[in-house]
Structures are given as structure tokens and as C-alpha cells.
Scaffold this motif. Structure first.
Motif, PDB file in Angstrom:
ATOM      1  N   GLU A   1       0.837  -1.209   0.000  1.00  0.00           N
ATOM      2  CA  GLU A   1       0.000   0.000   0.000  1.00  0.00           C
ATOM      3  C   GLU A   1       0.873   1.261   0.000  1.00  0.00           C
ATOM      4  O   GLU A   1       0.572   2.229  -0.705  1.00  0.00           O
ATOM      5  N   MET A   2       1.955   1.248   0.789  1.00  0.00           N
ATOM      6  CA  MET A   2       2.867   2.404   0.806  1.00  0.00           C
ATOM      7  C   MET A   2       3.507   2.604  -0.558  1.00  0.00           C
ATOM      8  O   MET A   2       3.656   3.741  -1.020  1.00  0.00           O
ATOM      9  N   THR A   3       3.879   1.511  -1.194  1.00  0.00           N
ATOM     10  CA  THR A   3       4.461   1.605  -2.537  1.00  0.00           C
ATOM     11  C   THR A   3       3.463   2.235  -3.508  1.00  0.00           C
ATOM     12  O   THR A   3       3.826   3.114  -4.295  1.00  0.00           O
ATOM     13  N   SER A   4       2.210   1.817  -3.420  1.00  0.00           N
ATOM     14  CA  SER A   4       1.172   2.403  -4.286  1.00  0.00           C
ATOM     15  C   SER A   4       0.996   3.890  -4.002  1.00  0.00           C
ATOM     16  O   SER A   4       0.862   4.692  -4.938  1.00  0.00           O
ATOM     17  N   LEU A   5       0.973   4.274  -2.724  1.00  0.00           N
ATOM     18  CA  LEU A   5       0.853   5.691  -2.363  1.00  0.00           C
ATOM     19  C   LEU A   5       2.038   6.490  -2.902  1.00  0.00           C
ATOM     20  O   LEU A   5       1.869   7.593  -3.438  1.00  0.00           O
ATOM     21  N   TYR A   6       3.254   5.927  -2.764  1.00  0.00           N
ATOM     22  CA  TYR A   6       4.448   6.611  -3.265  1.00  0.00           C
ATOM     23  C   TYR A   6       4.381   6.775  -4.787  1.00  0.00           C
ATOM     24  O   TYR A   6       4.612   7.868  -5.311  1.00  0.00           O
ATOM     25  N   GLU A   7       4.063   5.696  -5.475  1.00  0.00           N
ATOM     26  CA  GLU A   7       4.021   5.739  -6.943  1.00  0.00           C
ATOM     27  C   GLU A   7       2.937   6.684  -7.458  1.00  0.00           C
ATOM     28  O   GLU A   7       3.081   7.265  -8.537  1.00  0.00           O
ATOM     29  N   ALA A   8       1.860   6.864  -6.687  1.00  0.00           N
ATOM     30  CA  ALA A   8       0.778   7.764  -7.091  1.00  0.00           C
ATOM     31  C   ALA A   8       1.052   9.212  -6.674  1.00  0.00           C
ATOM     32  O   ALA A   8       0.233  10.089  -6.932  1.00  0.00           O
TER      33      ALA A   8
ATOM     34  N   ARG B   1      15.651  -2.276   3.551  1.00  0.00           N
ATOM     35  CA  ARG B   1      15.611  -3.400   4.502  1.00  0.00           C
ATOM     36  C   ARG B   1      15.010  -4.642   3.836  1.00  0.00           C
ATOM     37  O   ARG B   1      15.531  -5.750   3.980  1.00  0.00           O
ATOM     38  N   ARG B   2      13.912  -4.447   3.122  1.00  0.00           N
ATOM     39  CA  ARG B   2      13.254  -5.583   2.455  1.00  0.00           C
ATOM     40  C   ARG B   2      14.157  -6.178   1.367  1.00  0.00           C
ATOM     41  O   ARG B   2      14.242  -7.398   1.226  1.00  0.00           O
ATOM     42  N   LEU B   3      14.829  -5.313   0.612  1.00  0.00           N
ATOM     43  CA  LEU B   3      15.728  -5.806  -0.423  1.00  0.00           C
ATOM     44  C   LEU B   3      16.875  -6.626   0.166  1.00  0.00           C
ATOM     45  O   LEU B   3      17.241  -7.686  -0.366  1.00  0.00           O
ATOM     46  N   LYS B   4      17.431  -6.146   1.282  1.00  0.00           N
ATOM     47  CA  LYS B   4      18.521  -6.866   1.949  1.00  0.00           C
ATOM     48  C   LYS B   4      18.052  -8.220   2.473  1.00  0.00           C
ATOM     49  O   LYS B   4      18.838  -9.162   2.579  1.00  0.00           O
ATOM     50  N   ASN B   5      16.758  -8.304   2.823  1.00  0.00           N
ATOM     51  CA  ASN B   5      16.197  -9.553   3.344  1.00  0.00           C
ATOM     52  C   ASN B   5      15.611 -10.424   2.237  1.00  0.00           C
ATOM     53  O   ASN B   5      14.910 -11.399   2.521  1.00  0.00           O
ATOM     54  N   GLY B   6      15.857 -10.055   0.970  1.00  0.00           N
ATOM     55  CA  GLY B   6      15.427 -10.868  -0.148  1.00  0.00           C
ATOM     56  C   GLY B   6      13.948 -10.763  -0.469  1.00  0.00           C
ATOM     57  O   GLY B   6      13.386 -11.680  -1.099  1.00  0.00           O
TER      58      GLY B   6
ATOM     59  N   ASP C   1       5.263  13.875   2.742  1.00  0.00           N
ATOM     60  CA  ASP C   1       6.061  14.223   3.915  1.00  0.00           C
ATOM     61  C   ASP C   1       7.437  13.563   3.756  1.00  0.00           C
ATOM     62  O   ASP C   1       7.531  12.330   3.661  1.00  0.00           O
ATOM     63  N   LEU C   2       8.501  14.374   3.715  1.00  0.00           N
ATOM     64  CA  LEU C   2       9.825  13.830   3.379  1.00  0.00           C
ATOM     65  C   LEU C   2      10.385  12.869   4.421  1.00  0.00           C
ATOM     66  O   LEU C   2      11.091  11.926   4.066  1.00  0.00           O
ATOM     67  N   LYS C   3      10.086  13.079   5.712  1.00  0.00           N
ATOM     68  CA  LYS C   3      10.583  12.120   6.701  1.00  0.00           C
ATOM     69  C   LYS C   3       9.930  10.754   6.485  1.00  0.00           C
ATOM     70  O   LYS C   3      10.564   9.713   6.645  1.00  0.00           O
ATOM     71  N   THR C   4       8.654  10.776   6.078  1.00  0.00           N
ATOM     72  CA  THR C   4       7.933   9.526   5.818  1.00  0.00           C
ATOM     73  C   THR C   4       8.437   8.867   4.542  1.00  0.00           C
ATOM     74  O   THR C   4       8.584   7.645   4.489  1.00  0.00           O
ATOM     75  N   ILE C   5       8.730   9.658   3.536  1.00  0.00           N
ATOM     76  CA  ILE C   5       9.309   9.100   2.305  1.00  0.00           C
ATOM     77  C   ILE C   5      10.678   8.492   2.598  1.00  0.00           C
ATOM     78  O   ILE C   5      11.001   7.399   2.113  1.00  0.00           O
ATOM     79  N   THR C   6      11.484   9.171   3.411  1.00  0.00           N
ATOM     80  CA  THR C   6      12.791   8.628   3.794  1.00  0.00           C
ATOM     81  C   THR C   6      12.615   7.300   4.528  1.00  0.00           C
ATOM     82  O   THR C   6      13.354   6.337   4.286  1.00  0.00           O
ATOM     83  N   ALA C   7      11.634   7.232   5.434  1.00  0.00           N
ATOM     84  CA  ALA C   7      11.362   5.984   6.167  1.00  0.00           C
ATOM     85  C   ALA C   7      10.913   4.887   5.201  1.00  0.00           C
ATOM     86  O   ALA C   7      11.325   3.725   5.331  1.00  0.00           O
ATOM     87  N   TYR C   8      10.088   5.240   4.214  1.00  0.00           N
ATOM     88  CA  TYR C   8       9.659   4.273   3.208  1.00  0.00           C
ATOM     89  C   TYR C   8      10.866   3.737   2.431  1.00  0.00           C
ATOM     90  O   TYR C   8      10.976   2.531   2.190  1.00  0.00           O
ATOM     91  N   PHE C   9      11.797   4.602   2.061  1.00  0.00           N
ATOM     92  CA  PHE C   9      13.013   4.154   1.363  1.00  0.00           C
ATOM     93  C   PHE C   9      13.835   3.219   2.248  1.00  0.00           C
ATOM     94  O   PHE C   9      14.374   2.214   1.774  1.00  0.00           O
TER      95      PHE C   9
END
Length: 191
Positions: A160-167, A185-190, A172-180
Motif C-alpha cells: 500500500e505504501m508503494t502504491s501511495l508513493y508511486e501515485a 531493509r526488504r531488499l537486503k532480506n530478499g 512528507d519527506l521524513k515519511t518518504i525517507t522511512a519508506y526508502f
């Protein structure tokens, strides 16, 4: 080549409970003078509270400066309730803000970023954390919310966050930074 500016005078234009505004006259390297208006505010914290690898808690609240509801990670300023050196005070503020805003306590709190919020006009810095191993706090252990603070606590999945970001709906930049950070983290965990 750019050289350091020297402050020659400082006039406080406004001082309130959250920030102050200074009008500074600075001497430039070529000898000329310029004005710099600076918003001074103490340090702040923001926290990405992960329920699990796929879900996190956010707050949605009305933000008067932008005249809209904003989806954000829990956040707040370091204040007199937070003690120790800056690193310790920021950590205490992060734990306190999680209690006040979303009524949880982190079993684990990890710093992942620290930086200036808007260097063109303010000295304000924010420390960002990720909270895991969350425990819900009952009424007896809950701290009061800040006066006039009304918010909704929202559970949102990573997808859902990915969809919100893509749309373009995360603004809020602190929230976008947290999303990144969550994405890395997810990429590192495969994932």
C-alpha cells in the motif's frame, strides 16, 4: 571558491514555544553584507514502527501549514522531558513519541538516518529510527498526547505504501525517507 560567512549581528524577530526566527546580517567573503532569516528549532525525531516486515503504523493528522491531512511516521521534537547527550535525548524522545502518538513501546529501536530538515532556512535536524518488537501500552502506561494533538493511527502494508508513493500521495519527506529505508531493509532480506 565558496568561503564561510561571518555573522555580524543577530536580531530575534519571533520567539515562541516551538521555534524562533532570527534575522542575521552576515559578512560575505567579498566584504559585502547579506541578510539570512533563520528558523531555529531544537532537534526532532521520527520513527518507522514495523508491526512485521510487511506492515507498519502511521499517523494521519491535519497539518495547518499545508491545509491538508498528512500521512506520517510518528514524530516530534526533543524537549525538556528527554535527558542526556543529544543521542540519548533523541532516543528518549523517540520512545516517548511512540507512546504519546500510537500507544506502543519498542522492544528494539534502531537509528537509520540523521540530517537537516531544510538547510536553506533552518538549523533543525531530525533523527530517524526504526522500531520493532512492538508492545501495546494500556491506559495506565500511556502518556498524554500534546495539547490540541488529534490523529488517527493507521496500519499500512508495504505494498500500500508503494502504491501511495508511486501515485505521488506521500508528501512528507521524513515519511518518504522511512519508506526508502523500509524498501532497502526488504531488499537486503530478499523480499
Amino acid at each position: 571558491m565558496v568561503e564561510k560567512e561571518t555573522c555580524v549581528s543577530n536580531d530575534i524577530k519571533y520567539e515562541g514555544p516551538i521555534f524562533k526566527i532570527d534575522s542575521r546580517r552576515v559578512k560575505l567573503f567579498d566584504g559585502s553584507l547579506a541578510q539570512r532569516d533563520v528558523v531555529t528549532r531544537g532537534p526532532a525525531v521520527g520513527i518507522l514502527p514495523l508491526i512485521d516486515e510487511d506492515h507498519a503504523l502511521f499517523v494521519k493528522q491535519w497539518r495547518e501549514p499545508v491545509q491538508d491531512f498528512v500521512l506520517e511516521i510518528p514524530a516530534g521534537k526533543v524537549d525538556a522531558r528527554d535527558h542526556g547527550d543529544i543521542k540519548t535525548a533523541c532516543r528518549e524522545a523517540a520512545i516517548r513519541e511512540l507512546n504519546e502518538e500510537i500507544r506502543i513501546h519498542p522492544g528494539k529501536l534502531e537509528a537509520f538516518a540523521d540530517g537537516f530538515e531544510a538547510v536553506g532556512f533552518t538549523d533543525s535536524k531530525i533523527a530517524l529510527y526504526m522500531a520493532t518488537e512492538l508492545t501495546h501500552l494500556d491506559g495506565a502506561n500511556q502518556l498524554p498526547r500534546d495539547e490540541g494533538e488529534y490523529l488517527d493511527v493507521v496500519t499500512i502494508s508495504y505494498d500500500e505504501m508503494t502504491s501511495l508513493y508511486e501515485a505521488g500521495q506521500l508528501n512528507d519527506l521524513k515519511t518518504i525517507t522511512a519508506y526508502f529505508h523500509w524498501t532497502i531493509r526488504r531488499l537486503k532480506n530478499g523480499q
